[in-house]
Structures are given as C-alpha cells and as structure tokens.
Design a protein around this motif. Structure first.
Motif, PDB file in Angstrom:
ATOM      1  N   PHE A  28      -5.221  -2.534  -0.005  1.00 35.22           N
ATOM      2  CA  PHE A  28      -5.093  -1.399  -0.937  1.00 35.22           C
ATOM      3  C   PHE A  28      -3.977  -0.448  -0.547  1.00 35.22           C
ATOM      4  O   PHE A  28      -3.196  -0.010  -1.394  1.00 35.22           O
ATOM      5  CB  PHE A  28      -6.437  -0.657  -0.974  1.00 35.22           C
ATOM      6  N   GLY A  29      -3.873  -0.129   0.717  1.00 35.84           N
ATOM      7  CA  GLY A  29      -2.893   0.837   1.179  1.00 35.84           C
ATOM      8  C   GLY A  29      -1.453   0.382   1.086  1.00 35.84           C
ATOM      9  O   GLY A  29      -0.540   1.164   1.363  1.00 35.84           O
ATOM     10  N   SER A  30      -1.218  -0.844   0.660  1.00 34.94           N
ATOM     11  CA  SER A  30       0.136  -1.386   0.565  1.00 34.94           C
ATOM     12  C   SER A  30       0.680  -1.403  -0.860  1.00 34.94           C
ATOM     13  O   SER A  30       1.824  -1.813  -1.070  1.00 34.94           O
ATOM     14  CB  SER A  30       0.164  -2.811   1.118  1.00 34.94           C
ATOM     15  N   TRP A  52       2.125   3.751  -2.713  1.00 33.75           N
ATOM     16  CA  TRP A  52       1.203   3.193  -1.723  1.00 33.75           C
ATOM     17  C   TRP A  52       0.684   4.242  -0.750  1.00 33.75           C
ATOM     18  O   TRP A  52      -0.492   4.229  -0.382  1.00 33.75           O
ATOM     19  CB  TRP A  52       1.895   2.063  -0.974  1.00 33.75           C
ATOM     20  N   GLY A  53       1.530   5.155  -0.333  1.00 31.23           N
ATOM     21  CA  GLY A  53       1.124   6.160   0.642  1.00 31.23           C
ATOM     22  C   GLY A  53       0.737   7.479   0.013  1.00 31.23           C
ATOM     23  O   GLY A  53       0.364   8.422   0.728  1.00 31.23           O
ATOM     24  N   ARG A  71      -5.515   9.243  -3.716  1.00 35.44           N
ATOM     25  CA  ARG A  71      -6.053   8.015  -3.161  1.00 35.44           C
ATOM     26  C   ARG A  71      -6.477   8.249  -1.731  1.00 35.44           C
ATOM     27  O   ARG A  71      -5.907   9.091  -1.036  1.00 35.44           O
ATOM     28  CB  ARG A  71      -5.023   6.885  -3.234  1.00 35.44           C
ATOM     29  N   ASP A  72      -7.486   7.493  -1.318  1.00 34.09           N
ATOM     30  CA  ASP A  72      -7.954   7.510   0.064  1.00 34.09           C
ATOM     31  C   ASP A  72      -7.839   6.070   0.560  1.00 34.09           C
ATOM     32  O   ASP A  72      -8.700   5.237   0.259  1.00 34.09           O
ATOM     33  CB  ASP A  72      -9.393   8.018   0.141  1.00 34.09           C
ATOM     34  N   ASN A  73      -6.780   5.796   1.288  1.00 29.20           N
ATOM     35  CA  ASN A  73      -6.545   4.420   1.726  1.00 29.20           C
ATOM     36  C   ASN A  73      -7.584   3.961   2.749  1.00 29.20           C
ATOM     37  O   ASN A  73      -7.841   2.764   2.868  1.00 29.20           O
ATOM     38  CB  ASN A  73      -5.136   4.288   2.280  1.00 29.20           C
ATOM     39  N   ASN A  76     -10.275   2.767   0.509  1.00 26.62           N
ATOM     40  CA  ASN A  76      -9.850   1.831  -0.544  1.00 26.62           C
ATOM     41  C   ASN A  76     -10.235   2.335  -1.926  1.00 26.62           C
ATOM     42  O   ASN A  76     -10.742   1.574  -2.777  1.00 26.62           O
ATOM     43  CB  ASN A  76     -10.466   0.440  -0.319  1.00 26.62           C
ATOM     44  N   LYS A  97      -3.751  -2.232 -10.322  1.00 29.12           N
ATOM     45  CA  LYS A  97      -3.008  -2.481  -9.085  1.00 29.12           C
ATOM     46  C   LYS A  97      -1.581  -2.911  -9.434  1.00 29.12           C
ATOM     47  O   LYS A  97      -1.376  -3.915 -10.129  1.00 29.12           O
ATOM     48  CB  LYS A  97      -3.692  -3.584  -8.276  1.00 29.12           C
ATOM     49  N   ASN A 101       4.785  -1.751  -4.070  1.00 31.59           N
ATOM     50  CA  ASN A 101       4.251  -0.586  -3.358  1.00 31.59           C
ATOM     51  C   ASN A 101       4.529   0.704  -4.115  1.00 31.59           C
ATOM     52  O   ASN A 101       4.130   1.777  -3.685  1.00 31.59           O
ATOM     53  CB  ASN A 101       4.783  -0.505  -1.924  1.00 31.59           C
TER      54      ASN A 101
END
Length: 123
Positions: A28-30, A52-53, A71-73, A76, A97, A101
């Motif tokens: 998810f974080g990517s 992504w970040g 978002r909270d990586n 997820n 999705k 990124n």
C-alpha cells in the motif's frame, strides 16, 4: 488486491462523513491512491488523489476546502474526510489503487477499485 471502502451513509446537508478504504494484498505504501464518485446517470468522476507518501494531494475544484484526503501507510488505510456536504455530493464513492506511486484524475491510471460506498446528502 482488495480495497474495502466503508463509512458511507445518509447525512443532512452541511454534515460530515469520513470514508475509509482498507487495502490489502499489495504494498500500500508504494502506490498513489485516488477517490472517485459516481452519481446516478453520470460518469465516474475524480474526487482527489494522494501520492504514495502523502506529500502531494489534489482535489477536484468542487470539493476543495471541504474534503480532505489522507492515508495511514502503517494501517494500509486511505481516508476521505467530507465536511460541509451538499446534495450534489450524493454518489457512490470508490477508492482506487493507482498503477504508479503518484495519482491522476484519469480512471485508466488505476488498476484496482473498491466496491464503493453510498453517500446520500439530503437537503
């Protein structure tokens, strides 16, 4: 890949809702993520996206100043905080999705979609 959107409901104009999108099956974080919405009889429209970040976030003009994407990586999870809701915000909201990124407003740049959550704003 699974995207599970939740948090929709019926709210009066001026009210708030917070949508969540729980992601699984990929890093998810990517990836960039997006929110889209589709009103009855209309095309699916871009609401906003986040890289992504989380450093870059963009919104469609009609929701600027009212909606906030985050978002909270670590969890997820993607969020859409909606304040000052209007009847014209009524739609099914989808998280998606990105293939990259980053994000875009083009639905073709999104590889996977959640099942959608209904948001209804009464006047």
């Amino acid at each position: 890949v699974q995207l599970q959107a939740s948090g929709g409901g019926l709210v009066q104009a001026g009210g708030s809702l917070r949508l969540s999108c729980a992601a699984s099956g990929f890093a998810f974080g990517s990836y960039g993520m997006g929110w889209f919405r589709q009103a009855p009889g209309k095309e699916r429209d871009f609401v906003g996206g986040i890289t992504w970040g989380g450093r870059t976030i963009r919104y469609t003009d009609s929701v600027k100043g009212r909606f906030t994407i985050s978002r909270d990586n670590a969890k997820n999870t993607l969020y859409l905080q909606m304040n000052g809701l209007k009847p014209e915000d009524t739609a099914v909201y989808y998280c998606a999705k990105s293939r990259y990124n980053w994000f875009s407003s083009d639905s073709a740049d999104y590889a996977y979609w959640g099942q959608g959550t209904q948001v209804t704003v009464s006047s």
